[in-house]
Design a protein around this motif. Structure first.
Motif, PDB file in Angstrom:
ATOM      1  N   GLU A 925       0.834  -1.210   0.000  1.00  0.00           N
ATOM      2  CA  GLU A 925       0.000   0.000   0.000  1.00  0.00           C
ATOM      3  C   GLU A 925       0.857   1.245   0.000  1.00  0.00           C
ATOM      4  OE1 GLU A 925      -2.401  -0.379   3.419  1.00  0.00           O
ATOM      5  OE2 GLU A 925      -3.771  -1.884   2.567  1.00  0.00           O
ATOM      6  N   ASP A 926       1.879   1.292   0.826  1.00  0.00           N
ATOM      7  CA  ASP A 926       2.735   2.482   0.883  1.00  0.00           C
ATOM      8  C   ASP A 926       3.501   2.665  -0.421  1.00  0.00           C
ATOM      9  OD1 ASP A 926       1.812   2.876   3.401  1.00  0.00           O
ATOM     10  OD2 ASP A 926       3.628   2.159   4.430  1.00  0.00           O
ATOM     11  N   THR A 928       2.449   1.874  -3.405  1.00  0.00           N
ATOM     12  CA  THR A 928       1.488   2.420  -4.365  1.00  0.00           C
ATOM     13  C   THR A 928       1.284   3.913  -4.131  1.00  0.00           C
ATOM     14  OG1 THR A 928       0.376   0.283  -4.469  1.00  0.00           O
ATOM     15  CG2 THR A 928      -0.847   2.204  -5.273  1.00  0.00           C
ATOM     16  N   ARG A 929       1.122   4.292  -2.881  1.00  0.00           N
ATOM     17  CA  ARG A 929       0.935   5.714  -2.572  1.00  0.00           C
ATOM     18  C   ARG A 929       2.186   6.514  -2.916  1.00  0.00           C
ATOM     19  NH1 ARG A 929      -1.808   5.086   3.443  1.00  0.00           N
ATOM     20  NH2 ARG A 929      -3.641   3.905   2.788  1.00  0.00           N
ATOM     21  N   LEU A 931       4.411   5.855  -5.215  1.00  0.00           N
ATOM     22  CA  LEU A 931       4.556   5.984  -6.660  1.00  0.00           C
ATOM     23  C   LEU A 931       3.508   6.933  -7.261  1.00  0.00           C
ATOM     24  CD1 LEU A 931       5.262   2.251  -7.578  1.00  0.00           C
ATOM     25  CD2 LEU A 931       6.922   4.095  -7.386  1.00  0.00           C
ATOM     26  N   ASP A 932       2.356   6.998  -6.610  1.00  0.00           N
ATOM     27  CA  ASP A 932       1.291   7.862  -7.121  1.00  0.00           C
ATOM     28  C   ASP A 932       1.460   9.319  -6.731  1.00  0.00           C
ATOM     29  OD1 ASP A 932       0.171   5.655  -8.255  1.00  0.00           O
ATOM     30  OD2 ASP A 932      -1.290   5.322  -6.644  1.00  0.00           O
ATOM     31  N   SER A 933       2.404   9.591  -5.845  1.00  0.00           N
ATOM     32  CA  SER A 933       2.580  10.974  -5.377  1.00  0.00           C
ATOM     33  C   SER A 933       3.245  11.808  -6.452  1.00  0.00           C
ATOM     34  CB  SER A 933       3.422  10.994  -4.100  1.00  0.00           C
ATOM     35  OG  SER A 933       2.815  10.222  -3.087  1.00  0.00           O
ATOM     36  N   GLN A 934       2.778  13.043  -6.560  1.00  0.00           N
ATOM     37  CA  GLN A 934       3.335  13.976  -7.524  1.00  0.00           C
ATOM     38  C   GLN A 934       4.383  14.881  -6.914  1.00  0.00           C
ATOM     39  OE1 GLN A 934       2.539  13.767 -10.730  1.00  0.00           O
ATOM     40  NE2 GLN A 934       1.158  12.054 -10.219  1.00  0.00           N
ATOM     41  N   GLN A 938       3.240  15.303  -0.589  1.00  0.00           N
ATOM     42  CA  GLN A 938       2.137  14.355  -0.527  1.00  0.00           C
ATOM     43  C   GLN A 938       2.540  13.028   0.130  1.00  0.00           C
ATOM     44  OE1 GLN A 938       0.705  13.825  -4.509  1.00  0.00           O
ATOM     45  NE2 GLN A 938       0.154  15.991  -4.783  1.00  0.00           N
ATOM     46  N   VAL A 939       3.802  12.691   0.036  1.00  0.00           N
ATOM     47  CA  VAL A 939       4.247  11.399   0.533  1.00  0.00           C
ATOM     48  C   VAL A 939       4.810  11.475   1.955  1.00  0.00           C
ATOM     49  CG1 VAL A 939       6.618  11.522  -0.310  1.00  0.00           C
ATOM     50  CG2 VAL A 939       5.493   9.298  -0.127  1.00  0.00           C
ATOM     51  N   TYR A 967      11.203   2.340 -12.568  1.00  0.00           N
ATOM     52  CA  TYR A 967      10.749   3.523 -11.849  1.00  0.00           C
ATOM     53  C   TYR A 967      11.708   4.674 -12.079  1.00  0.00           C
ATOM     54  CZ  TYR A 967       7.730   0.239  -9.353  1.00  0.00           C
ATOM     55  OH  TYR A 967       6.801  -0.714  -9.026  1.00  0.00           O
ATOM     56  N   TYR A 972      12.332   9.691  -7.005  1.00  0.00           N
ATOM     57  CA  TYR A 972      12.072   9.066  -5.712  1.00  0.00           C
ATOM     58  C   TYR A 972      13.269   9.185  -4.772  1.00  0.00           C
ATOM     59  CZ  TYR A 972       8.119   7.261  -8.320  1.00  0.00           C
ATOM     60  OH  TYR A 972       6.989   7.160  -9.074  1.00  0.00           O
TER      61      TYR A 972
END
Length: 1554
Positions: A925-926, A928-929, A931-934, A938-939, A967, A972
């Protein structure tokens, strides 16, 4: 109202008026008239005493007060009644009152105990009347009648009252004049006491007195015959009480009163009673023999190894007599109670810890008590050491070790030892030794005197020293010039140094009394002509411009109290170690830059290195204590004061030569100098921290230089503790644990310390946590290096517990101790708290405390409370393969706690399936979040949840990003760096990242489960990237966390696979490892423990360490603004060393084999060369896991797995050590074989009695300082005492022998029995193994220490030797039904000394001596096995009283020891002894030593167990023969009451008529 005494007096006066008595004396009245008056008085007294019980109204609220008042009234009345006997002027009237009192006692109207007490208190022997003494002596006839009454009353008493009467009779004996009487025969002799004195009867046997026939005596003119009459009556009364046929009280209590009142005949009393008391005490000699240790005077402990309980119970020394304390009021032979000089000398020659020295010597430094005998013995020990030095003048460093130990003991005990008295005793002893000139040792004594002058403050001992100097240097030869280029010159120049110091002190005292300084300075020195040459040498050294270090040492020693010279000489010495030296600039050190062009953080570490070298150990040892104290204090102040200077960074740096000099001062003498760390430097640093914090400002680069040096000094302290200090006592070790742990609970942890310019350059898009309030102290734990090193320091201190530290640790758990483990429970690190539990478990096991449940509920509760505190602060989890080795009390606690584990704490069990599933889901879950952060904003909130362990998945997420190359890693990387910097800015960096690393280790195991080797290797390569390319954590941190995670068996196998790849199959780590090992290996061994700053600088230059995400910053092009600190001792490889113990333990506990684990440990275990206590670790681990190593229930392959693949690798730790000094046979064998090969030749074929003979011989020589091996001085060896080092080497060798034999089970059982058989063969068969009788005790002592310290399978078979001995002719046949004179020969054979004197040495003597030497060093474990052996073989072995006496002789001397260590075990022994005497009584027609056996049981009762086993006694006593039952009647109160009731039923009713 008339008081009670007046009423009693009136009744007596009314009944016996003067006229009536006069008439009766003149025979004008019949006897019937007097009898009637006697009856009338009796009736009145009966009514009077009855009225005393009813005179007070009942008081139901306070019945006890009423009873006490009634008893007090009756006591006053009886006292007055008895006093009337002695106040009458007429003898007949006195006799009538005596008759009246007797009648009242017989009819139980008055208490007999009060009557006897007041009768004896009024007895007065013939004392000359003087103006100051108006007391009149008692009429001899009345004296006799009173004692006759007491004899008649004795049968009416219980044994306690008889004891009181006996004590009062002894007080009467003590008061009898004895001007012409000599001291009685001494009661402590080598042989039996002389025959009793002849009994002189002064009156005929038929000359009796009665009331109808008496004579009046002139009391003021008593004849000598009258006094003899008194003596005879007193003698007969005492004899009546002591007669064994009457047995009115336990004879053991009677001998106790004789010892208390008459001090065993050491004070003079009348010679008429010498024979009586001597004969009585002689009867207790066999009992004292049974509780005496055979060969006691030469048994010695190993300081630093021996059982602490044994040291306090068995080896305690009396400073008033310099003897060992004996048990009970029994007579002992002189060789048992004589002053034990050798023990005293031995303890002073050893590096004995200060607290142990006070405990062994029973000293109190805070009292002003003088110990003259102790001072004399200390003087004798100095003479003894001088004689040893004279015999070995060339062993300089061995002599230095012994003399330094003596100096330390004197300095510590200077409040107890009076120096003038000590000098006086030394002078007397030297005068007695006219034939010995002490030419070699007298300079050493002058060195000793020079050292102890640090204790001389305002006193001048010029006269005393001058006399002593004249005795030592009485020859007129001028002392030769020494070579100033070696250490021995300091010893040779000690005499002149002492004279200079005394002169300066004498001059200073004269100046203080009013003389001008000019006069004192111009006054010539009082120097003997014999040392004038040396004075010239010293003066030349002062003016020389080319002084070497030894010359400076000489000058400092001589002029340490002369301010004119001392400071300038000290500055010269400090200049040589770099006090004012300029540090080497970065170009000179070959600065290493990072790929991005930024300076490496460790580049500033180069600024601590100079071209100067620290003082060597030899130079430090040449300085006196005063100079060393001053130097240590100066260097400590320098380290603190540097932090207050507002200068550049390079000026603030402390050269490593200065730091290492301070470290070596502490290493050389930790007891005296450790305070400079924990008191001066640590507390001084915190105080300076508080006072200078407001002034700390950042420099132009945004770095706070002074703040950096606060961090640096704290890190320096922690590194010193971790990497340099050893030989720490339990007190020092726990003090450091508490101090370091206190950093975690510091108030600054609650807030954010100052970050300087760093906080001003925050990313505007970076989310900020709420800033806590400003604190007044620096958060030291915030710094990553300090955070890491603090935990390694605690781990190293915990793992270094060994020997008697375990006893101290267990004592501190359940005591109000300031060193209790509860004070170093870490609030953050579950790894440290796990280590605490493991150490406590090992302590309980190795002290045999796990064999018996905690006897005291408070102890059990204290341990459970400690474990609960740990679980509350950091919940921890242990798997079954670890729990099975824990003591039962800890096992039960954790099994219960782990069964009730709350779901939110499942993370403590890394192998929990529920936890694994939850963690896997959380990471996905973390990820996914993430990777989805812009944007990082947000992260970041996702990972800033401070209260959830499961939230720490940042490293798991980044691991997956690195694993998937698709990725955008640059983006990141920036997110991850922002998160790390956010942690750092909010003071959460270390704690948060540690939690993340724990979670990552668990996640890595999950991902690697059921994967192929290629996949696992790929995952491990990602881990290496995270360490080397991104610097998210370090190798040692990863090893630390992985070692302490709670993996199950399968996960542990996987853990070792991961570690094997990350460390062994990783060229980066291996290169660093090999570079470190190859470069430092030649210089880091036992012989040369000098730490080399240049080698360290080169290693740090080649392999700089990174703690600030340098790799991640480089990839994001973000500069480093953190406060950089220097490291003096720490590096990657050295930080792995504290973890090795627990990593090896983890593999040993596993039930399966792991090739990866063996490969990993084979490589990392080479680092044990740098371990502080490898021998202790190997020995303690073999003892702790002995059941696993000796497990023979499996197949042959299983046994090989446990022994060769685990225990053998444990043994390889020792083979990496140099100078372990294995025996020649074993060393040669190891050099000729491949140690990993399972098909090596059987070593058992080479082991014979000569092997054990040589093994014991070298330990004896080491204990007697005849051979100290390869110059193992205390500061270079693992142990402070050479004998302790040799014992550990011997034990590890014996434990490892079975690894190289074909049948290890048989060989293991034969080791201890072979050692004992070697003594038998050497004594009776083969002269090759003969041991001289003068050294036999030393050999048996060494053999006892070895056997008692081996694991159980090595010695439990020795009890078969006892069984064989009990079946031999010495007991079974030769000593059958013999008389007492013949049976005394058996007692002679019970003792080494008596057996040699009487030439009756046999197997019996040898067995007792050897087992006594074993048990005096053993713990309760040995006694438990022996008692189990007795219980199982009792009926087979114990058949006669001599068998029973043999058992009593074996265990009797250790009753106090067992009582202290485990009371329940002593109770079990007592019950077993009663079962044995029952067997003896049932199988023997006659028991010849019945009284001796009963005295032994009374000793057991009154000194140890009381009536705790009365149920057992009542079960066996009814079956005893009548004679034995009578002797045992006082063993319990119930038996005594039963017998008294039976006697009262058999007694006729007393007549109520006169």
């Amino acid at each position: 109202m008339t008081n009670i005494k007046d009423q009693t007096k009136d009744i007596i006066n009314k009944a016996f008026s003067f006229e009536t008595i006069d008439e009766f004396v003149c025979s004008n009245i019949t006897t019937d008239v007097v009898s009637n008056q006697l009856n009338s008085c009796y009736s009145e007294l009966v009514s009077f005493f009855s009225s005393l019980s009813t005179s007070h109204a009942p008081n139901p609220q306070h019945p006890e007060t009423q009873d006490n008042q009634e008893l007090q009234n009756r006591k006053e009345a009886i006292q007055e009644l008895v006093t009337q006997i002695f106040q009458q002027q007429h003898t007949k009237k006195q006799l009538l009152i005596i008759r009246l009192v007797t009648r009242l006692v017989n009819t139980k109207i008055i208490e007999v105990r009060f009557v006897c007490e007041f009768l004896l208190n009024n007895l007065v022997y013939s004392i000359p009347s003087t103006p100051l003494n108006k007391q009149l002596p008692t009429n001899p006839y009345i004296w006799c009648k009173v004692l006759e009454c007491i004899k008649n009353f004795i049968s009416l008493h219980d044994y306690k009252s008889c004891r009181d009467i006996f004590k009062m009779l002894l007080e009467v004996v003590k008061k009898i004049p004895h001007e012409n009487s000599s001291l009685p025969p001494q009661l402590e002799t080598e042989f039996l006491f002389p025959k009793s004195a002849r009994k002189h009867k002064l009156i005929s046997e038929d000359n009796t007195f009665d009331d109808e026939y008496f004579s009046l005596y002139n009391l003021m003119n008593a004849s000598p015959q009258t006094d003899d009459l008194k003596l005879e009556s007193l003698y007969e009364t005492l004899n009546f009480l002591l007669d064994s046929k009457n047995y009115f009280m336990p004879r053991y209590l009677a001998i106790n009163e004789i010892k208390t009142v008459l001090t065993f005949g050491k004070e003079a009393y009348h010679k008429r009673f010498h024979g009586l008391f001597t004969k009585f005490i002689e009867s207790f000699i066999p009992t004292g023999h049974l509780i005496s240790v055979s060969g006691r005077d030469r048994l010695l402990p190993i300081v630093g190894f021996s059982n602490l309980y044994s040291l306090y119970s068995f080896w305690r020394y009396n400073p008033l007599t310099c003897k060992f304390n004996t048990s009970g009021p029994l007579p002992y032979f002189k060789h048992v109670t004589k002053p034990h000089h050798e023990f005293f000398y031995y303890i002073l020659k050893q590096n004995t810890p200060q607290y142990l020295l006070l405990g062994l010597m029973s000293l109190n430094r805070n009292s002003k008590t003088r110990y003259p005998v102790f001072e004399e013995e200390f003087a004798n020990s100095i003479i003894h050491i001088m004689e040893l030095t004279e015999q070995n003048p060339n062993k300089i460093f061995d002599n230095l070790r012994i003399w330094n130990n003596l100096v330390n003991h004197f300095v510590y005990l200077n409040q107890i030892i009076h120096l003038p008295s000590l000098i006086h005793h030394i002078s007397i002893q030297l005068k007695k030794k006219k034939n010995c000139l002490f030419k070699e040792s007298r300079d050493w004594f002058m060195w000793f005197f020079l050292m102890i002058m640090v204790t001389i403050t305002n006193k001048n001992y010029m006269t005393e020293f001058s006399d002593l100097f004249d005795i030592l240097y009485k020859d007129a030869e001028i002392l030769p010039r020494p070579d100033l280029n070696n250490f021995f010159s300091v010893i040779k120049m000690a005499p002149v140094s002492v004279w200079i110091l005394l002169n300066n002190k004498f001059s200073a005292q004269e100046g203080a009394q009013g003389q001008h300084a000019t006069k004192t300075s111009n006054k010539p020195l009082l120097i003997p002509e014999i040392v004038r040459n040396h004075l010239t040498i010293l003066q030349d050294c002062l003016t020389s411009h080319q002084q070497n270090l030894y010359s400076l040492s000489l000058c400092l020693n001589a002029y340490c109290n002369d301010t004119t010279y001392f400071l300038s000489i000290l500055n010269n010495l400090l200049d040589k170690i770099g006090k004012n030296a300029q540090v080497l600039q970065q170009p000179q050190m070959g600065l290493v830059n990072s790929p991005s062009g930024m300076a490496s953080p460790n580049s500033s570490a180069n600024s601590i290195f100079t071209n100067h070298q620290p003082l060597s150990i030899e130079i430090i040892s040449s300085l006196t204590l005063h100079v060393r104290f001053y130097l240590a204090n100066y260097l400590t102040a320098m380290l603190i004061q540097k932090t207050q200077q507002k200068t550049s960074a390079f000026n603030l740096n402390i050269p490593v030569s200065i730091v290492e000099t301070l470290a070596r001062l502490i290493i050389y003498d930790p007891d005296n100098f450790i305070k400079y760390l924990n008191q001066n430097l640590w507390q001084g640093l915190l105080t300076t921290n508080l006072s200078n914090l407001p002034q700390l400002q950042p420099n132009q680069m945004g770095q706070n230089v002074q703040l950096a040096f606060f961090y640096q000094q704290m890190n320096l302290l922690i590194e010193l503790i971790t990497f340099r200090l050893k030989h720490l006592s339990f007190t020092h070790r726990t003090t450091f644990l508490i101090l370091i742990n206190g950093l975690y609970s510091h108030p600054s942890l609650l807030g954010n310390p100052h970050q300087g310019q760093q906080s001003q350059q925050q990313n505007p898009n970076q989310p900020q946590l709420q800033q806590p309030p400003r604190q007044d102290q620096i958060n030291f734990i915030k710094h990553p290096i300090i955070y890491l090193n603090s935990q390694y320091a605690m781990l190293k201190l915990l793992s270094s517990f060994s020997g008697w530290d375990y006893f101290e640790l267990l004592n501190s758990i359940h005591a109000a101790s300031k060193h209790a483990p509860k004070f170093f429970i870490n609030p953050e690190s579950e790894e440290i708290n796990k280590a605490i539990v493991m150490v406590i478990a090992r302590a309980i096991h190795l002290t045999s405390s796990d064999l018996f449940p905690f006897e005291n509920k408070e102890k059990d509760d204290a341990l459970r409370s400690l474990l609960r505190d740990i679980m509350q602060k950091t919940p921890i989890y242990f798997h079954d393969y670890t729990l099975e080795y824990f003591p039962k009390v800890i096992q039960d606690f954790f099994r219960k706690e782990q069964q009730q584990l709350r779901p939110e704490l499942f993370y403590t069990d890394s192998s929990n399936r529920q936890y694994k599933l939850a963690l896997k889901k959380k990471v996905d879950e973390d990820l996914t979040r993430f990777l989805d952060s812009q944007h990082s904003s947000q992260v970041l909130p996702l990972f800033l949840q401070t209260n959830q362990i499961m939230a720490q998945t940042i490293l798991c997420v980044f691991f997956n990003i690195l694993l998937n190359h698709s990725y955008n890693q640059n983006l990141y990387n920036k997110y991850l760096l922002d998160l790390c910097l956010c942690f750092n800015s909010n003071g959460l960096d270390n704690k948060k990242m540690t939690q993340s690393l724990r979670t990552f280790c668990d996640y890595l195991i999950i991902e690697c489960t059921n994967k192929t080797i290629e996949v696992i290797n790929n995952y491990c390569s990602i881990v290496v990237q995270m360490i080397t390319n991104f610097n998210l954590f370090t190798y040692d941190r990863f090893l630390f966390i992985m070692t302490f995670r709670s993996f199950d068996e399968n996960d542990s196998q996987l853990c070792f696979k991961i570690l094997d790849f990350v460390f062994i199959h990783n060229t980066d780590f291996i290169n660093k490892f090999n570079h470190f090992f190859n470069r430092w290996n030649p210089n880091c061994n036992v012989e040369n423990d000098e730490w080399d700053p240049n080698l360290y600088a080169q290693y740090i230059q080649t392999h700089p360490e990174k703690f600030y995400y340098e790799g991640l910053r480089e990839k994001c092009n973000i500069p480093i603004n953190e406060t950089i600190i220097n490291t003096y001792y720490g590096n990657l490889i050295m930080r792995c060393v504290p973890v090795l113990d627990f990593l090896n333990n983890k593999y040993i506990e596993m039930t399966s084999r792991s090739d990866e684990a063996e490969n990993l440990l084979d490589k990392l275990n080479h680092l044990y060369k740098f371990h502080n206590n490898p021998l202790s670790y190997v020995y303690n681990t073999c003892m702790y896991y002995n059941n696993k190593f000796q497990n023979t229930n499996n197949s042959t392959m299983g046994y090989d797995l446990l022994s060769r693949n685990k225990k053998k690798r444990l043994f390889f730790i020792l083979t990496a050590q140099q100078s372990l000094q294995f025996s020649h046979l074993f060393s040669n064998y190891l050099s000729q074989i491949n140690q990993l090969d399972c098909n090596n030749p059987d070593l058992a074929h080479n082991i014979d009695y000569s092997y054990y003979y040589n093994l014991i011989q070298r330990l004896v020589k080491r204990m007697l300082d005849q051979d100290t091996g390869q110059n193992l001085t205390s500061f270079k060896s693992e142990f402070q005492n050479p004998s302790c080092h040799m014992l550990y080497v011997t034990l590890c060798e014996l434990i490892s022998l079975e690894l190289f034999t074909m049948d290890p089970n048989v060989f293991t059982k034969r080791i201890s029995t072979s050692i004992i058989e070697m003594f038998f063969i050497g004594k009776f068969q083969d002269q090759q193994y003969y041991i001289d009788s003068k050294e036999f005790d030393y050999w048996s002592n060494a053999a006892g220490m070895i056997i008692s310290s081996l694991p159980e399978p090595y010695w439990y078979s020795i009890y078969e030797i006892i069984a064989e001995t009990m079946r031999t002719d010495e007991i079974l046949n030769r000593y059958g039904p013999l008389d007492n004179n013949q049976s005394s020969t058996l007692f002679d054979q019970f003792d080494l000394f008596l057996a040699d004197e009487k030439n009756c040495f046999n197997r019996l003597t040898l067995v007792i001596a050897l087992f006594h030497s074993i048990w005096c060093h053993a713990n309760a474990n040995h006694f438990q096995y022996f008692f189990r052996f007795l219980k199982e073989r009792r009926e087979e072995l114990v058949k006669t009283e001599y068998h029973f006496l043999f058992i009593c002789k074996l265990v009797g001397p250790f009753l106090s020891k067992i009582h202290i260590e485990n009371t329940n075990l002593l109770i079990d022994l007592a019950e077993e002894l009663y079962d044995m005497i029952y067997l003896v009584d049932k199988s023997s027609e006659h028991i010849y030593n019945m009284e001796t056996i009963c005295n032994f049981f009374y000793h057991l009762k009154y000194r140890h167990i009381g009536e705790s086993i009365k149920e057992k006694i009542h079960s066996v006593m009814p079956n005893f023969r009548p004679e034995l039952k009578t002797l045992f009647k006082y063993i319990t109160s119930e038996l005594n009451q039963q017998l008294q009731s039976q006697q009262q039923q058999q007694q006729p009713q007393p007549q109520r008529t006169a």
